[in-house]
Design a protein around this motif. Sequence first.
Motif, PDB file in Angstrom:
ATOM      1  N   PHE A 103     -13.951   8.170   6.695  1.00  0.00           N
ATOM      2  CA  PHE A 103     -13.685   8.715   8.027  1.00  0.00           C
ATOM      3  C   PHE A 103     -12.203   8.598   8.345  1.00  0.00           C
ATOM      4  N   LYS A 104     -11.712   9.525   9.164  1.00  0.00           N
ATOM      5  CA  LYS A 104     -10.317   9.562   9.607  1.00  0.00           C
ATOM      6  C   LYS A 104     -10.013   8.345  10.477  1.00  0.00           C
ATOM      7  N   VAL A 105      -8.840   7.745  10.267  1.00  0.00           N
ATOM      8  CA  VAL A 105      -8.437   6.575  11.051  1.00  0.00           C
ATOM      9  C   VAL A 105      -7.022   6.739  11.584  1.00  0.00           C
ATOM     10  N   ASP A 106      -6.760   5.999  12.650  1.00  0.00           N
ATOM     11  CA  ASP A 106      -5.409   5.791  13.165  1.00  0.00           C
ATOM     12  C   ASP A 106      -5.413   4.389  13.762  1.00  0.00           C
ATOM     13  N   ASP A 107      -4.434   4.078  14.578  1.00  0.00           N
ATOM     14  CA  ASP A 107      -4.347   2.726  15.137  1.00  0.00           C
ATOM     15  C   ASP A 107      -5.510   2.387  16.071  1.00  0.00           C
ATOM     16  N   THR A 108      -6.240   3.387  16.556  1.00  0.00           N
ATOM     17  CA  THR A 108      -7.337   3.116  17.491  1.00  0.00           C
ATOM     18  C   THR A 108      -8.607   2.633  16.803  1.00  0.00           C
ATOM     19  N   ASN A 109      -8.810   2.977  15.532  1.00  0.00           N
ATOM     20  CA  ASN A 109     -10.056   2.572  14.870  1.00  0.00           C
ATOM     21  C   ASN A 109      -9.859   1.920  13.494  1.00  0.00           C
ATOM     22  N   ARG A 110      -8.632   1.790  13.044  1.00  0.00           N
ATOM     23  CA  ARG A 110      -8.366   1.199  11.726  1.00  0.00           C
ATOM     24  C   ARG A 110      -8.927  -0.221  11.617  1.00  0.00           C
ATOM     25  N   ALA A 111      -8.808  -1.006  12.684  1.00  0.00           N
ATOM     26  CA  ALA A 111      -9.274  -2.399  12.660  1.00  0.00           C
ATOM     27  C   ALA A 111     -10.782  -2.484  12.405  1.00  0.00           C
ATOM     28  N   ASP A 112     -11.546  -1.490  12.878  1.00  0.00           N
ATOM     29  CA  ASP A 112     -12.989  -1.481  12.612  1.00  0.00           C
ATOM     30  C   ASP A 112     -13.250  -1.475  11.106  1.00  0.00           C
ATOM     31  N   PHE A 113     -12.531  -0.628  10.403  1.00  0.00           N
ATOM     32  CA  PHE A 113     -12.723  -0.493   8.960  1.00  0.00           C
ATOM     33  C   PHE A 113     -12.188  -1.722   8.222  1.00  0.00           C
ATOM     34  N   GLU A 114     -10.989  -2.141   8.592  1.00  0.00           N
ATOM     35  CA  GLU A 114     -10.398  -3.304   7.923  1.00  0.00           C
ATOM     36  C   GLU A 114     -11.211  -4.564   8.185  1.00  0.00           C
ATOM     37  N   GLY A 115     -11.819  -4.679   9.369  1.00  0.00           N
ATOM     38  CA  GLY A 115     -12.670  -5.818   9.690  1.00  0.00           C
ATOM     39  C   GLY A 115     -13.912  -5.891   8.809  1.00  0.00           C
ATOM     40  N   GLU A 116     -14.289  -4.751   8.250  1.00  0.00           N
ATOM     41  CA  GLU A 116     -15.441  -4.679   7.337  1.00  0.00           C
ATOM     42  C   GLU A 116     -14.987  -4.739   5.878  1.00  0.00           C
ATOM     43  N   GLY A 117     -13.677  -4.950   5.671  1.00  0.00           N
ATOM     44  CA  GLY A 117     -13.156  -5.034   4.307  1.00  0.00           C
ATOM     45  C   GLY A 117     -12.963  -3.691   3.624  1.00  0.00           C
ATOM     46  N   MET A 118     -12.949  -2.613   4.399  1.00  0.00           N
ATOM     47  CA  MET A 118     -12.805  -1.274   3.832  1.00  0.00           C
ATOM     48  C   MET A 118     -11.329  -0.942   3.627  1.00  0.00           C
ATOM     49  N   GLU A 119     -11.079  -0.050   2.694  1.00  0.00           N
ATOM     50  CA  GLU A 119      -9.711   0.336   2.353  1.00  0.00           C
ATOM     51  C   GLU A 119      -9.564   1.847   2.437  1.00  0.00           C
ATOM     52  N   PRO A 120      -8.310   2.316   2.455  1.00  0.00           N
ATOM     53  CA  PRO A 120      -8.102   3.764   2.560  1.00  0.00           C
ATOM     54  C   PRO A 120      -8.435   4.491   1.260  1.00  0.00           C
ATOM     55  N   PHE A 121      -8.675   5.767   1.413  1.00  0.00           N
ATOM     56  CA  PHE A 121      -8.844   6.655   0.265  1.00  0.00           C
ATOM     57  C   PHE A 121      -7.506   6.740  -0.453  1.00  0.00           C
ATOM     58  N   THR A 122      -7.503   6.494  -1.734  1.00  0.00           N
ATOM     59  CA  THR A 122      -6.269   6.593  -2.528  1.00  0.00           C
ATOM     60  C   THR A 122      -6.475   7.565  -3.673  1.00  0.00           C
ATOM     61  N   TYR A 123      -5.376   8.069  -4.182  1.00  0.00           N
ATOM     62  CA  TYR A 123      -5.419   9.013  -5.293  1.00  0.00           C
ATOM     63  C   TYR A 123      -4.134   8.857  -6.099  1.00  0.00           C
ATOM     64  N   GLU A 124      -4.201   9.265  -7.353  1.00  0.00           N
ATOM     65  CA  GLU A 124      -3.018   9.195  -8.211  1.00  0.00           C
ATOM     66  C   GLU A 124      -2.234  10.494  -8.088  1.00  0.00           C
ATOM     67  N   MET A 125      -0.942  10.356  -7.834  1.00  0.00           N
ATOM     68  CA  MET A 125      -0.074  11.529  -7.694  1.00  0.00           C
ATOM     69  C   MET A 125       0.454  11.928  -9.067  1.00  0.00           C
ATOM     70  N   ARG A 126       1.024  13.100  -9.151  1.00  0.00           N
ATOM     71  CA  ARG A 126       1.540  13.610 -10.426  1.00  0.00           C
ATOM     72  C   ARG A 126       2.628  12.729 -11.020  1.00  0.00           C
ATOM     73  N   ASN A 127       3.385  12.069 -10.157  1.00  0.00           N
ATOM     74  CA  ASN A 127       4.469  11.218 -10.650  1.00  0.00           C
ATOM     75  C   ASN A 127       3.970   9.833 -11.064  1.00  0.00           C
ATOM     76  N   GLY A 128       2.642   9.620 -11.043  1.00  0.00           N
ATOM     77  CA  GLY A 128       2.070   8.351 -11.459  1.00  0.00           C
ATOM     78  C   GLY A 128       1.911   7.340 -10.347  1.00  0.00           C
ATOM     79  N   LYS A 129       2.473   7.624  -9.186  1.00  0.00           N
ATOM     80  CA  LYS A 129       2.335   6.706  -8.055  1.00  0.00           C
ATOM     81  C   LYS A 129       0.974   6.916  -7.384  1.00  0.00           C
ATOM     82  N   THR A 130       0.619   5.977  -6.540  1.00  0.00           N
ATOM     83  CA  THR A 130      -0.649   6.070  -5.804  1.00  0.00           C
ATOM     84  C   THR A 130      -0.367   6.512  -4.375  1.00  0.00           C
ATOM     85  N   GLY A 131      -1.085   7.527  -3.948  1.00  0.00           N
ATOM     86  CA  GLY A 131      -0.971   8.000  -2.569  1.00  0.00           C
ATOM     87  C   GLY A 131      -2.189   7.541  -1.784  1.00  0.00           C
TER      88      GLY A 131
END
Length: 138
Positions: free
Chosen positions: A49-77
């Motif tokens: 689900f989409k997050v910002d400063d208003t609901n991020r703590a709900d997810f982090e309080g449950e130990g959840m992390e953001p969606f990540t992906y590997e970029m073409r340059n090898g870094k993680t977005g």
Amino acid sequence: MAVSAEYKEFVAEQLEGLGPVRMRGMFGGAGVYLDDLMFGLIFEETLYFKVDDTNRADFEGEGMEPFTYEMRNGKTGALHYYEVPERLYDEPDELVQWARKSLAVMRTARSAKLAKAARSATRKKPAAKRTRKSAPRE
């Protein structure tokens, strides 16, 4: 790996209390929409689900992390979408509450975008000055 039709149907059923949710395929996953707002993302049979400063703590309080992906340059977005806690699938009313918060995040973002567009439209560049050619003198 594409998202299965069964998983999309499962998510839609879980979110019935929200309204007519629809899915649109994107980048091997699916966007989760209500009306014209994408408030969720499904990738590899996982709902975010989409997050910002208003609901991020709900997810982090449950130990959840953001969606990540590997970029073409090898870094993680990372995107501003966090994984939905599994326990919410057994609590559809609470899941819908979390979805409503994510919809509010999207409405706020859209309002800010529209306000910015309106401000920039009022600051249009002035029209170029035209020079008037005078009639030839006799």
